[in-house]
Write an enzyme that holds these catalytic residues in place. Structure first.
Site, PDB file in Angstrom:
ATOM      1  N   GLU A  92      51.093  40.973  38.396  1.00  0.00           N
ATOM      2  CA  GLU A  92      50.660  39.786  37.648  1.00  0.00           C
ATOM      3  C   GLU A  92      51.455  39.727  36.340  1.00  0.00           C
ATOM      4  O   GLU A  92      51.691  40.746  35.697  1.00  0.00           O
ATOM      5  CB  GLU A  92      49.153  39.911  37.340  1.00  0.00           C
ATOM      6  CG  GLU A  92      48.579  38.689  36.637  1.00  0.00           C
ATOM      7  CD  GLU A  92      47.068  38.776  36.437  1.00  0.00           C
ATOM      8  OE1 GLU A  92      46.536  39.897  36.275  1.00  0.00           O
ATOM      9  OE2 GLU A  92      46.422  37.710  36.412  1.00  0.00           O
ATOM     10  N   LYS A 130      45.703  31.282  40.644  1.00  0.00           N
ATOM     11  CA  LYS A 130      44.508  32.138  40.471  1.00  0.00           C
ATOM     12  C   LYS A 130      43.249  31.278  40.508  1.00  0.00           C
ATOM     13  O   LYS A 130      43.115  30.318  39.725  1.00  0.00           O
ATOM     14  CB  LYS A 130      44.636  32.879  39.139  1.00  0.00           C
ATOM     15  CG  LYS A 130      43.644  33.984  38.922  1.00  0.00           C
ATOM     16  CD  LYS A 130      43.981  34.747  37.635  1.00  0.00           C
ATOM     17  CE  LYS A 130      43.222  36.014  37.450  1.00  0.00           C
ATOM     18  NZ  LYS A 130      43.724  36.795  36.298  1.00  0.00           N
ATOM     19  N   CYS A 143      44.537  39.335  40.871  1.00  0.00           N
ATOM     20  CA  CYS A 143      43.738  40.185  39.996  1.00  0.00           C
ATOM     21  C   CYS A 143      42.237  39.924  40.094  1.00  0.00           C
ATOM     22  O   CYS A 143      41.605  40.340  41.044  1.00  0.00           O
ATOM     23  CB  CYS A 143      44.265  40.079  38.564  1.00  0.00           C
ATOM     24  SG  CYS A 143      43.823  41.559  37.631  1.00  0.00           S
TER      25      CYS A 143
HETATM   26  N1  LIG Z   1      44.103  39.975  34.930  1.00  0.00           N
HETATM   27  C1  LIG Z   1      42.881  40.038  35.387  1.00  0.00           C
HETATM   28  O1  LIG Z   1      42.396  39.171  36.083  1.00  0.00           O
HETATM   29  C2  LIG Z   1      42.141  41.284  35.002  1.00  0.00           C
HETATM   30  C3  LIG Z   1      40.926  41.546  35.864  1.00  0.00           C
HETATM   31  C4  LIG Z   1      40.206  42.770  35.439  1.00  0.00           C
HETATM   32  O2  LIG Z   1      40.667  43.564  34.654  1.00  0.00           O
HETATM   33  C5  LIG Z   1      38.887  42.993  36.012  1.00  0.00           C
HETATM   34  O3  LIG Z   1      38.246  43.951  35.591  1.00  0.00           O
HETATM   35  O4  LIG Z   1      38.458  42.244  36.895  1.00  0.00           O
END
Ligand SMILES: NC(=O)CCC(=O)C(=O)O
Length: 281
Positions: free
Chosen positions: A44, A119, A160
């Site tokens: 990411e 996303k 993520c």
């Molecule tokens: N970049 C993100 O979306 C981080 C996601 C994350 O750290 C989580 O705990 O879920």
């Protein structure tokens, strides 16, 4: 759903210079291809630091490959290396509305874009005194589920925080995908708690492969990435991982494990859609 494939996760050291990030990514993708990788994934925000203050500054118009420095670079990395490339994420600016997205593109070995995923679930959390983050202050969320085809089977994509929502992986698996791929950037608060657990959960519930690729940790950065890019097999075993430094993680994905585990633990034929609904329908 047969054969095997070598997947490489490029845990990239990302800095403030976009051109340097693109060049570093290219070097690592070429290296992974030389080591026999068929598919390579970047993290990411592989071309920019991760933080709400950076999205607008680094954003590009991703409507056409030619109009984006990062997309041109990804296309040529895939083509010159002859690999499928899951191109991490890039801050995207929709030119007509000005809206910003966190967007992953996927490239085939001919250098053509075969998928684009915005996303869906924005990273808005509040861990008092430890981690406060609000992507929705600057980003809009994507509204589409994304999958793409390869000679080894179909893969689903998430970015993520999307991994925390089991529906995406469940839907992908029930539609026949062999794996879920997540460019990600967890942090030193939630990473040790949930990164590996979430990957193993997505793999276990769906009896598919699951992999997540993080940036390397930069101890000077405002947001400290967890690193630990990891691949999990359909038995939910970690088959490849690393620490927080720049590295390439390699894993051979043996797709016959999917049928094997589904035969041994046949949850696929034991579901009770007469009792609860099938979310993939
Ligand atoms: N970049 C993100 O979306 C981080 C996601 C994350 O750290 C989580 O705990 O879920």
């Amino acid at each position: 759903m047969s054969g095997s494939m070598k997947l490489a996760l490029v845990q990239l050291a990302v800095g403030a210079q976009k051109t340097a990030n693109l060049s570093n990514a290219r070097t690592k993708v070429v290296e992974a291809a030389r080591m026999g990788a068929n598919m390579v994934m970047l993290p990411e925000c592989f071309n920019s630091p991760y933080g709400t203050q950076y999205f607008a500054q680094y954003a590009e118009d991703l409507r056409a490959t030619e109009s984006s420095e990062s997309l041109r670079a990804l296309s040529s990395m895939a083509k010159d290396s002859g690999v499928f490339l899951v191109g991490g994420t890039v801050p995207e600016k929709e030119s007509t509305t000005g809206d910003l997205f966190n967007t992953c593109t996927v490239w085939n070995p001919q250098g053509e874009m075969v998928a684009k995923h915005r996303k869906i679930h924005l990273f808005d959390i509040n861990f008092p005194g430890r981690m406060v983050f609000k992507e929705s202050e600057v980003l809009k969320s994507g509204n589409e589920i994304t999958e793409f085809s390869t000679p080894w089977g179909r893969f689903g994509l998430g970015i993520c925080y999307d991994i925390r929502f089991p529906e995406l992986a469940m839907i992908a698996a029930r539609r026949g995908c062999v794996g879920m791929l997540y460019p990600g950037a967890f942090n030193t608060t939630t990473g040790p708690m949930h990164w590996e657990l979430l990957l193993r959960a997505r793999a276990m519930d769906n009896q598919i492969f699951a992999a997540a690729c993080s940036p390397a940790r930069d101890i000077e950065a405002g947001y400290q990435a967890w690193g630990h890019s990891t691949v999990v097999d359909p038995y939910a075993r970690v088959i490849a991982t690393t620490d927080e430094k720049q590295d390439i993680v390699y894993a051979d994905l043996d797709f016959k494990l999917i049928q094997e585990v589904r035969k041994a633990i046949p949850i696929y034929t034991q579901r009770r859609f007469d009792v609860y609904p099938d979310v993939s329908a």
